[in-house]
Every structure is written in structure tokens, then in C-alpha cells.
Write an enzyme that holds these catalytic residues in place. Sequence first.
Site, PDB file in Angstrom:
ATOM      1  N   LYS A 121      51.643  -0.732  85.775  1.00 14.22           N
ATOM      2  CA  LYS A 121      50.225  -0.333  86.195  1.00 14.22           C
ATOM      3  C   LYS A 121      49.247   0.103  85.117  1.00 14.22           C
ATOM      4  O   LYS A 121      48.223  -0.017  85.107  1.00 14.22           O
ATOM      5  CB  LYS A 121      50.488   0.837  87.147  1.00 14.22           C
ATOM      6  CG  LYS A 121      51.044   0.528  88.618  1.00 14.22           C
ATOM      7  CD  LYS A 121      51.247   1.794  89.472  1.00 14.22           C
ATOM      8  CE  LYS A 121      51.831   1.129  90.676  1.00 14.22           C
ATOM      9  NZ  LYS A 121      52.194   2.141  91.747  1.00 14.22           N
ATOM     10  N   LYS A 127      54.630 -12.527  95.998  1.00 15.15           N
ATOM     11  CA  LYS A 127      54.716 -11.785  97.171  1.00 15.15           C
ATOM     12  C   LYS A 127      53.220 -11.310  97.638  1.00 15.15           C
ATOM     13  O   LYS A 127      52.243 -11.273  96.942  1.00 15.15           O
ATOM     14  CB  LYS A 127      55.455 -10.184  97.106  1.00 15.15           C
ATOM     15  CG  LYS A 127      56.929 -10.229  96.949  1.00 15.15           C
ATOM     16  CD  LYS A 127      57.412  -8.716  96.799  1.00 15.15           C
ATOM     17  CE  LYS A 127      57.130  -8.141  97.858  1.00 15.15           C
ATOM     18  NZ  LYS A 127      57.765  -6.631  97.617  1.00 15.15           N
ATOM     19  N   LYS A 158      48.594  -6.203  98.877  1.00 17.36           N
ATOM     20  CA  LYS A 158      47.407  -5.648  99.024  1.00 17.36           C
ATOM     21  C   LYS A 158      46.814  -4.929  97.612  1.00 17.36           C
ATOM     22  O   LYS A 158      45.728  -4.895  97.829  1.00 17.36           O
ATOM     23  CB  LYS A 158      47.428  -4.590 100.161  1.00 17.36           C
ATOM     24  CG  LYS A 158      48.245  -3.330  99.804  1.00 17.36           C
ATOM     25  CD  LYS A 158      48.320  -2.481 101.292  1.00 17.36           C
ATOM     26  CE  LYS A 158      49.467  -1.129 101.038  1.00 17.36           C
ATOM     27  NZ  LYS A 158      49.087  -0.125 100.256  1.00 17.36           N
TER      28      LYS A 158
END
Length: 326
Positions: free
Chosen positions: A111, A192, A195
Site C-alpha cells: 500500500k 482476484k 474493490k
Amino acid sequence: MTRVLSGIQPSGDLHLGNYLGAIRVWAQLQHTTDAFYPVVDLHAVTVPQKPGAIGTATLRMSQMLMAAGLDPDACTIFVQSHVHQHSECAWLLECTVSFGELSRMTQFKDKSDRQEFISAGLFTYPALQAADILLYDADEVPVGDDQRQHIELTRDIAERFNSRYVPTFKLPKAVVPAAGARVMDLQHPTNKMSKSLDSPRGTIDLLDDPADVTRKIKSAVTDSDGEVRYDIAAKPGVSNLLSILGAASDRAPEQVAEDYSMYGPLKADTAEAVVELLRPIQARFRELEADPAETSRLLAVGATKAQTVASATLQRARTNLGLLQG
């Protein structure tokens, strides 16, 4: 009764992968376990938020979870920030975990590489996540493989606190539910469905219009050999469709494959099955959306139940640490 806990951030709408891979499993567990499901809004503020946006997103996520099958009468669904013990316990655990342990967390590395502003909270949030779990004496934490490292760190933190002071926290176990379906991006079937990644044509949101659902599935990437079989390595796109249709119809993907010899009918039937699967969820969401006060009431009931458990655990931790009692 086994106590389970699993949370979700209010960032974006739920998609089909969330539902088939996790939320539907949570809905089943609520009838056989003592289940706690927080909407972890404090985790979402590790990245900058527009004023008011997080509250709106938290209400919407709560409504989507309830529409997808989480029953406030069968489980404890609540908002993380409504139970102040999470923040208080997180500080005790931040002072228990080491800088080195936090710096080795792979999700922080991933991140932080994608963000210009890196908050201290993004670095220390595994301690808050540990508090989310340890406050409730959770036996099991249903997670995906990408979260196993966090549960291992939670156990390490608990063991260190227990050995440094007095045995206080129960050691939780990470559980990857076997019932969860493997749902991949329709356009990039080796990834995958997510969202957090921008792939609108590859992601089916639970609130997507039926026409959009059908269009996305019929344009899903497959391959050129034309053979329908479940083979994740060699045929990821076809296998993804078989997995989705199998989950929607409660069959194994290998069994579904036996019914098809061409991709067109497979896509058409998958689209129809997903539209029907989502229809009652969307209807229930519209009911909840029309009465936000009722959702807030249900969340308040959940927060009261959660606070009863969390406050007892935090008091035990404070006492065992030796803080002066007020």
C-alpha cells in the site's frame, strides 16, 4: 460456542467476489457460532478522506452487509468507531509490537508503494487490527490467504503481552473457510476480483443493474481453444465462470463443466444465475436504504453488545498491565 470475528472496511461497494468468497460464508457462520462482524471504519482513515464521506460509506456498507444476509438478530454487526475500546486497546498493543515486526508486514509495503501520503496509522494499523480481534476473545478469524500474516502477528502480540504481564488475551486462529468460492476478475482472470483495483468491466458489484451484470459476464475473457473444463492454471477465464456458476447453483465447478461444450451457453447461464442470485439482495438493500434510521438503530444495538464484551477485556488488560485504576 465458538466465537468468530471478521471485519470489512467501508471502502467501495461489495462485489460478487466479496459475497461468494466471504460474506455468504459469514451469513452461514452466524447460525452456528457466536459471530462478531464490525465495519472497521477506523482502518479506512489510514488514508485521507473527504469530510463526511466515511460516515456515508459506513452506513452504506452496513446496509449492504445486512442485505447480503447478515442478520442483527443472529450476529453482532457494529461499527468499529462506536466501540471506543478498540482505540484504547490498540495503543496498548502498539506499545507491545515492535517497529521491526510492523515494517515486515507485506500489506504495508504494497500500500505504501502506491500512495504519495503515507500515514503513521497505515504503518501501525496491524495493532488496531489485533485489538479488533483480541478484545472479543475470538477463537477463529475467517480470512483470505492475504490476511494470514496479520493473524500470525496478532497471536505474537497476544503472546508477548501475556508473557510480559499476566495471561490476558486468547490466541485466535486464522481460518480460511472451505465454502468460499474463488472469484477472479472477469477481464483479468489471474487476478482476484477486487474493490480496491480499478477494473469496472471485470468486477460485478452487488448492486449492478441486471443488464450490466449480463454484459460483463458475456464479455468475460476466456481463451481460444473452445473446450469447457475446470483447469485454473491452463484455463483461468473459463474456470472463473465455472466457479461463479457453481457457487450460484451450489455445485462444484468440475460438475458444472460437464454440462457445457461451448462458451456461449456457459456465459449465458452464468449471467442468468448471477442476476437471480443478486435480485433479493438488491431488493433488501433498497428497503434498508429507504430507512437509514432503522439501520442506525440496528448498529447501535450491535455496538452495545460489542461494548459489553470489549470493555471487560480492556479492563482485564489494564488491570494486568498495572495501570492505576480511576
